[in-house]
Design a protein around this motif. Sequence first.
Motif, mmCIF file in Angstrom:
data_model
loop_
_atom_site.group_PDB
_atom_site.id
_atom_site.type_symbol
_atom_site.label_atom_id
_atom_site.label_comp_id
_atom_site.label_asym_id
_atom_site.label_seq_id
_atom_site.Cartn_x
_atom_site.Cartn_y
_atom_site.Cartn_z
ATOM 1 N N SER A 1 46.464 -9.814 63.859
ATOM 2 C CA SER A 1 45.827 -8.525 64.123
ATOM 3 C C SER A 1 45.375 -8.498 65.572
ATOM 4 N N ALA A 2 45.711 -7.434 66.277
ATOM 5 C CA ALA A 2 45.274 -7.308 67.664
ATOM 6 C C ALA A 2 43.812 -6.840 67.678
ATOM 7 N N TRP A 3 43.554 -5.686 67.127
ATOM 8 C CA TRP A 3 42.208 -5.151 66.933
ATOM 9 C C TRP A 3 42.291 -4.128 65.822
ATOM 10 N N ALA A 4 41.159 -3.865 65.214
ATOM 11 C CA ALA A 4 41.151 -2.948 64.075
ATOM 12 C C ALA A 4 40.187 -1.800 64.345
ATOM 13 N N PHE A 5 40.738 -0.628 64.554
ATOM 14 C CA PHE A 5 39.951 0.586 64.754
ATOM 15 C C PHE A 5 40.207 1.497 63.560
ATOM 16 N N LYS A 6 39.151 1.924 62.917
ATOM 17 C CA LYS A 6 39.267 2.826 61.772
ATOM 18 C C LYS A 6 38.478 4.086 62.086
ATOM 19 N N ALA A 7 39.174 5.202 62.127
ATOM 20 C CA ALA A 7 38.507 6.473 62.419
ATOM 21 C C ALA A 7 37.579 6.855 61.271
ATOM 22 N N THR A 8 36.340 7.182 61.618
ATOM 23 C CA THR A 8 35.401 7.698 60.621
ATOM 24 C C THR A 8 35.252 9.208 60.758
ATOM 25 N N LYS A 9 35.615 9.735 61.909
ATOM 26 C CA LYS A 9 35.610 11.177 62.144
ATOM 27 C C LYS A 9 36.593 11.465 63.270
ATOM 28 N N ARG A 10 37.335 12.545 63.123
ATOM 29 C CA ARG A 10 38.269 12.919 64.193
ATOM 30 C C ARG A 10 38.372 14.441 64.252
ATOM 31 N N ASN A 11 38.370 14.960 65.464
ATOM 32 C CA ASN A 11 38.612 16.377 65.715
ATOM 33 C C ASN A 11 39.927 16.485 66.466
ATOM 34 N N VAL A 12 40.780 17.411 66.037
ATOM 35 C CA VAL A 12 42.088 17.601 66.662
ATOM 36 C C VAL A 12 42.198 19.054 67.115
ATOM 37 N N TYR A 13 42.612 19.231 68.360
ATOM 38 C CA TYR A 13 42.779 20.555 68.955
ATOM 39 C C TYR A 13 44.199 20.640 69.519
ATOM 40 N N MET A 14 44.694 21.866 69.727
ATOM 41 C CA MET A 14 46.062 21.979 70.245
ATOM 42 C C MET A 14 46.275 23.289 70.978
ATOM 43 N N SER A 15 47.282 23.264 71.838
ATOM 44 C CA SER A 15 47.693 24.480 72.518
ATOM 45 C C SER A 15 48.334 25.414 71.497
ATOM 46 N N GLU A 16 48.474 26.682 71.887
ATOM 47 C CA GLU A 16 49.031 27.672 70.968
ATOM 48 C C GLU A 16 50.427 27.287 70.484
ATOM 49 N N ASP A 17 51.235 26.692 71.368
ATOM 50 C CA ASP A 17 52.590 26.298 70.972
ATOM 51 C C ASP A 17 52.629 24.931 70.280
ATOM 52 N N GLN A 18 51.473 24.294 70.120
ATOM 53 C CA GLN A 18 51.303 23.017 69.421
ATOM 54 C C GLN A 18 52.042 21.856 70.082
ATOM 55 N N LYS A 19 52.365 21.976 71.354
ATOM 56 C CA LYS A 19 53.053 20.889 72.054
ATOM 57 C C LYS A 19 52.070 19.951 72.747
ATOM 58 N N PHE A 20 50.864 20.459 73.038
ATOM 59 C CA PHE A 20 49.838 19.635 73.656
ATOM 60 C C PHE A 20 48.654 19.562 72.710
ATOM 61 N N ILE A 21 48.292 18.344 72.375
ATOM 62 C CA ILE A 21 47.233 18.096 71.397
ATOM 63 C C ILE A 21 46.206 17.194 72.049
ATOM 64 N N TRP A 22 44.951 17.489 71.841
ATOM 65 C CA TRP A 22 43.902 16.597 72.311
ATOM 66 C C TRP A 22 42.953 16.348 71.150
ATOM 67 N N PHE A 23 42.296 15.209 71.184
ATOM 68 C CA PHE A 23 41.454 14.828 70.058
ATOM 69 C C PHE A 23 40.313 13.958 70.531
ATOM 70 N N ASP A 24 39.303 13.884 69.702
ATOM 71 C CA ASP A 24 38.220 12.915 69.896
ATOM 72 C C ASP A 24 37.965 12.285 68.535
ATOM 73 N N GLU A 25 37.488 11.053 68.571
ATOM 74 C CA GLU A 25 37.267 10.349 67.311
ATOM 75 C C GLU A 25 36.126 9.359 67.426
ATOM 76 N N LEU A 26 35.446 9.162 66.298
ATOM 77 C CA LEU A 26 34.486 8.082 66.146
ATOM 78 C C LEU A 26 35.207 6.974 65.412
ATOM 79 N N LEU A 27 34.997 5.745 65.849
ATOM 80 C CA LEU A 27 35.729 4.616 65.304
ATOM 81 C C LEU A 27 34.794 3.517 64.837
ATOM 82 N N ASP A 28 35.129 2.913 63.737
ATOM 83 C CA ASP A 28 34.487 1.691 63.278
ATOM 84 C C ASP A 28 35.355 0.556 63.818
ATOM 85 N N THR A 29 34.779 -0.298 64.672
ATOM 86 C CA THR A 29 35.547 -1.363 65.319
ATOM 87 C C THR A 29 34.787 -2.676 65.267
#
Length: 164
Positions: A85-113
Amino acid sequence: MKNFILSACLALFALSAFAAPATPADTRAQVNAFIDEWHDDAAHARLAYFDKMAKDGIYIGTDKTELWNRDEFKTWARRFFERKSAWAFKATKRNVYMSEDQKFIWFDELLDTQMGVCQASGVIRKTDNGFEIQHYQLSIAVPNSVADKVTKTIKDHEARPGAK
């Protein structure tokens, strides 16, 4: 028989031409699965982890010296991917946003590490071959109630001779 096959092919082509584009909810679900799989690749030291990053992708780690393009990051992380195992990140919360054409996506997340709670944000590009991570930034989430102590520790560390 030839006419039947030709008709069936034409009908399938016509239906696919009118297929509805992915909804934002569909894309969000695909992105969540993609990021979860990316984190799982690291948790199981699978080199496919790096294939999910764009060739010109950027990874920013928790240390101020950790700013790499994909290939530099892969070189730096090689020793971690030689383990189970290299490292273990488990998302506990994630928000996903995107451009109208859905080609560009940005996100933020809280991780348990293994470092405790971390925060991350990233940018993903949708290509004809699927998703690829363009930019990812990881940070250790410091509670405001201890920020002064952490800041002092960092300042003391950086004041030492030879500190970066």
